[in-house]
Scaffold this motif. Structure first.
Motif, mmCIF file in Angstrom:
data_model
loop_
_atom_site.group_PDB
_atom_site.id
_atom_site.type_symbol
_atom_site.label_atom_id
_atom_site.label_comp_id
_atom_site.label_asym_id
_atom_site.label_seq_id
_atom_site.Cartn_x
_atom_site.Cartn_y
_atom_site.Cartn_z
ATOM 1 N N PHE A 309 0.817 -1.215 0.000
ATOM 2 C CA PHE A 309 0.000 0.000 0.000
ATOM 3 C C PHE A 309 0.854 1.270 0.000
ATOM 4 O O PHE A 309 0.355 2.352 0.283
ATOM 5 C CB PHE A 309 -0.943 -0.014 1.202
ATOM 6 C CG PHE A 309 -1.899 -1.182 1.167
ATOM 7 C CD1 PHE A 309 -3.012 -1.168 0.339
ATOM 8 C CD2 PHE A 309 -1.664 -2.317 1.935
ATOM 9 C CE1 PHE A 309 -3.880 -2.248 0.280
ATOM 10 C CE2 PHE A 309 -2.532 -3.406 1.889
ATOM 11 C CZ PHE A 309 -3.645 -3.371 1.055
ATOM 12 N N LYS A 310 2.133 1.117 -0.327
ATOM 13 C CA LYS A 310 3.038 2.257 -0.378
ATOM 14 C C LYS A 310 3.721 2.294 -1.736
ATOM 15 O O LYS A 310 4.111 1.254 -2.283
ATOM 16 C CB LYS A 310 4.080 2.150 0.738
ATOM 17 C CG LYS A 310 4.801 3.447 1.036
ATOM 18 C CD LYS A 310 5.535 3.357 2.373
ATOM 19 C CE LYS A 310 6.132 4.708 2.740
ATOM 20 N NZ LYS A 310 6.782 4.677 4.083
ATOM 21 N N VAL A 311 3.858 3.482 -2.303
ATOM 22 C CA VAL A 311 4.500 3.616 -3.614
ATOM 23 C C VAL A 311 5.966 3.199 -3.507
ATOM 24 O O VAL A 311 6.663 3.604 -2.568
ATOM 25 C CB VAL A 311 4.395 5.076 -4.103
ATOM 26 C CG1 VAL A 311 5.170 5.263 -5.409
ATOM 27 C CG2 VAL A 311 2.940 5.457 -4.309
ATOM 28 N N PRO A 312 6.477 2.392 -4.434
ATOM 29 C CA PRO A 312 7.882 1.968 -4.372
ATOM 30 C C PRO A 312 8.814 3.171 -4.480
ATOM 31 O O PRO A 312 8.508 4.160 -5.145
ATOM 32 C CB PRO A 312 8.030 1.030 -5.568
ATOM 33 C CG PRO A 312 6.907 1.378 -6.484
ATOM 34 C CD PRO A 312 5.787 1.831 -5.606
ATOM 35 N N SER A 313 9.957 3.051 -3.826
ATOM 36 C CA SER A 313 10.899 4.168 -3.751
ATOM 37 C C SER A 313 12.284 3.729 -4.195
ATOM 38 O O SER A 313 12.793 2.698 -3.752
ATOM 39 C CB SER A 313 10.950 4.695 -2.314
ATOM 40 O OG SER A 313 12.117 5.447 -2.082
ATOM 41 N N LEU A 314 12.901 4.530 -5.052
ATOM 42 C CA LEU A 314 14.269 4.261 -5.490
ATOM 43 C C LEU A 314 15.227 4.301 -4.303
ATOM 44 O O LEU A 314 16.106 3.443 -4.173
ATOM 45 C CB LEU A 314 14.693 5.294 -6.533
ATOM 46 C CG LEU A 314 16.116 5.147 -7.076
ATOM 47 C CD1 LEU A 314 16.230 3.928 -7.973
ATOM 48 C CD2 LEU A 314 16.527 6.401 -7.847
ATOM 49 N N ASP A 315 15.050 5.271 -3.424
ATOM 50 C CA ASP A 315 15.942 5.403 -2.270
ATOM 51 C C ASP A 315 15.839 4.196 -1.345
ATOM 52 O O ASP A 315 16.853 3.693 -0.852
ATOM 53 C CB ASP A 315 15.633 6.689 -1.497
ATOM 54 C CG ASP A 315 16.024 7.941 -2.280
ATOM 55 O OD1 ASP A 315 16.870 7.824 -3.186
ATOM 56 O OD2 ASP A 315 15.477 9.016 -1.985
ATOM 57 N N ARG A 316 14.618 3.722 -1.086
ATOM 58 C CA ARG A 316 14.448 2.561 -0.205
ATOM 59 C C ARG A 316 15.063 1.314 -0.822
ATOM 60 O O ARG A 316 15.698 0.523 -0.126
ATOM 61 C CB ARG A 316 12.965 2.318 0.098
ATOM 62 C CG ARG A 316 12.339 3.305 1.054
ATOM 63 C CD ARG A 316 11.100 2.708 1.738
ATOM 64 N NE ARG A 316 10.170 2.115 0.804
ATOM 65 C CZ ARG A 316 9.186 2.772 0.189
ATOM 66 N NH1 ARG A 316 9.030 4.071 0.408
ATOM 67 N NH2 ARG A 316 8.377 2.158 -0.646
#
Length: 412
Positions: A309-316
């Motif tokens: 339910f969270k948008v994927p993140s490049l930083d993560r």
């Protein structure tokens, strides 16, 4: 006993000589420690000799084979049809033609595919040195050209020789969830291509929101079912129309190809196909390292990095890869190169991070249409066939003589 080696960059890593002797074939759950992986690569490039004006692809293959042999790289070359790849040795490099790449005989340039041995990822300095040697031969004695038809594939298999279903599911979920992020790391031409179609937006998974798509993957109880959903190709897609399909089907030409493992209950490699052509040794080493670390962290920490339910993140994703690099004892210098040369070069998202490149294009060129049919007649291409043959050779080497031979004969 672990054998410690100093990497050429000055960092330490270790490997165990006993890691490849694990012969158990049970898929029962075990603690999620970092899995060891073996990998093989396919490099598709347009190649011309710097010395000889070759008029046939066979003569170019022979020259490349000779020069690799002089550089102490075990190899052989095969004819263009896939039947000649049935008896591969997983310890050798293989040179073949590539029907996915347009040759230019008048310019003495031919589309070649080089398929590596299956190499143990944790033996870092060993495979790194070999890749540098191969790329040095290619760049010293030959001209290598990257076109939009060129690509690099990585075939992954756990060191023990087979996938556990839970691990394959974790990798599939992470691949789908992070697809939009990884899209930003590859050339534009590898984001909208029939040779590396979108898993996230295939006909089956694309009709669901992310959370439901991930749940559909998690609910699979067989490798066959998992592969079908990851490699689901629509009958009325450009690929389906080109191949004259009458119903939806499975196709290897997706960003992540699960078909080899899906066909034999986890005995097979899972293939990452989205990388463009690569001619620089350091770039290739960094990409291999990044993809293996991505697979490792997806398997061991999938529930932490995949957040439905969270948008994927490049930083993560980058931080997860760096953390896995430390656990896998990847040399710090290499991690720096991944940080700068892969994640540091990422494009800004053109749309929402979740959507990424979005669904595949509705039309393809006449040339792509023809090449799809040629490759399909080869059973997915010589490179794919050779990689499968190398895998069975590897499995036979890992297994007890009686059981291994019976299994290979049954499934090959």
């Amino acid at each position: 006993m672990p054998h410690h080696v100093r990497d050429r960059d000055g960092d330490h890593y270790h490997h165990s000589h006993n890691s490849h002797h694990h012969r158990g074939h049970s898929h029962s759950p075990q603690p999620r420690r970092t899995p060891e992986f073996r990998f093989a690569i396919e490099m598709g490039l347009l190649v011309r000799s710097r010395v000889l004006d070759h008029t046939t692809i066979l003569s170019l293959q022979k020259e490349l084979s000779s020069r690799l042999t002089l550089a102490s790289v075990r190899n052989h070359h095969i004819a263009g049809d896939s039947s000649s790849s049935n008896h591969e040795d997983f310890k050798n490099w293989t040179i073949s033609s590539s029907l996915a790449i347009s040759s230019k005989p008048k310019e003495h340039k031919f589309g070649l595919r080089l398929i590596s041995p299956f190499m143990q990822f944790s033996w870092f300095s060993i495979w790194k040195a070999q890749l540098r040697t191969v790329l040095s031969v290619l760049n010293t004695d030959f001209e290598t050209t990257i076109t939009h038809q060129c690509s690099t594939h990585i075939h992954l298999v756990p060191t023990k020789g087979y996938w556990r279903l839970s691990h394959a599911i974790s990798l599939a979920q992470s691949a789908v969830y992070h697809e939009s992020v990884i899209d930003r790391l590859v050339p534009l031409y590898r984001r909208k291509t029939i040779w590396a179609k979108s898993n996230r937006w295939n006909k089956y998974l694309g009709k669901y929101p992310m959370s439901d798509a991930l749940e559909k993957i998690a609910s699979q109880t067989t490798f066959e079912g998992l592969a079908a959903r990851m490699n689901w190709c629509a009958r009325d897609s450009p690929t389906g129309n080109s191949l004259r399909k009458q119903s939806d089907f499975q196709h290897e030409g997706f960003r992540w190809n699960f078909l080899a493992a899906g066909a034999t209950q986890g005995y097979g490699a899972i293939e990452f196909r989205q990388m463009g052509g690569i001619t620089e040794g350091e770039d290739l080493i960094s990409w291999i390292t990044m993809v293996v670390l991505f697979a490792q962290v997806s398997v061991t920490k999938g529930e932490e990095i995949v957040r439905p339910f969270k948008v994927p993140s490049l930083d993560r994703l980058a931080e997860a890869v760096y953390g896995q690099a430390e656990r896998s004892k990847v040399p710090k210098g290499r991690v720096g190169l991944i940080r700068e040369g892969i994640f540091g070069m990422a494009d800004l998202p053109n749309s929402t991070e979740e959507e990424g490149a979005g669904p595949d294009p509705k039309v393809i060129t006449i040339d792509e249409d023809q090449r799809l049919r040629w490759v399909d007649k080869e059973g997915g291409g010589v490179g794919n066939t050779v990689a499968r043959a190398k895998y069975w050779s590897l499995l036979e080497d890992l297994s007890p003589p009686e059981d291994g031979q019976i299994f290979v004969e049954k499934h090959w």
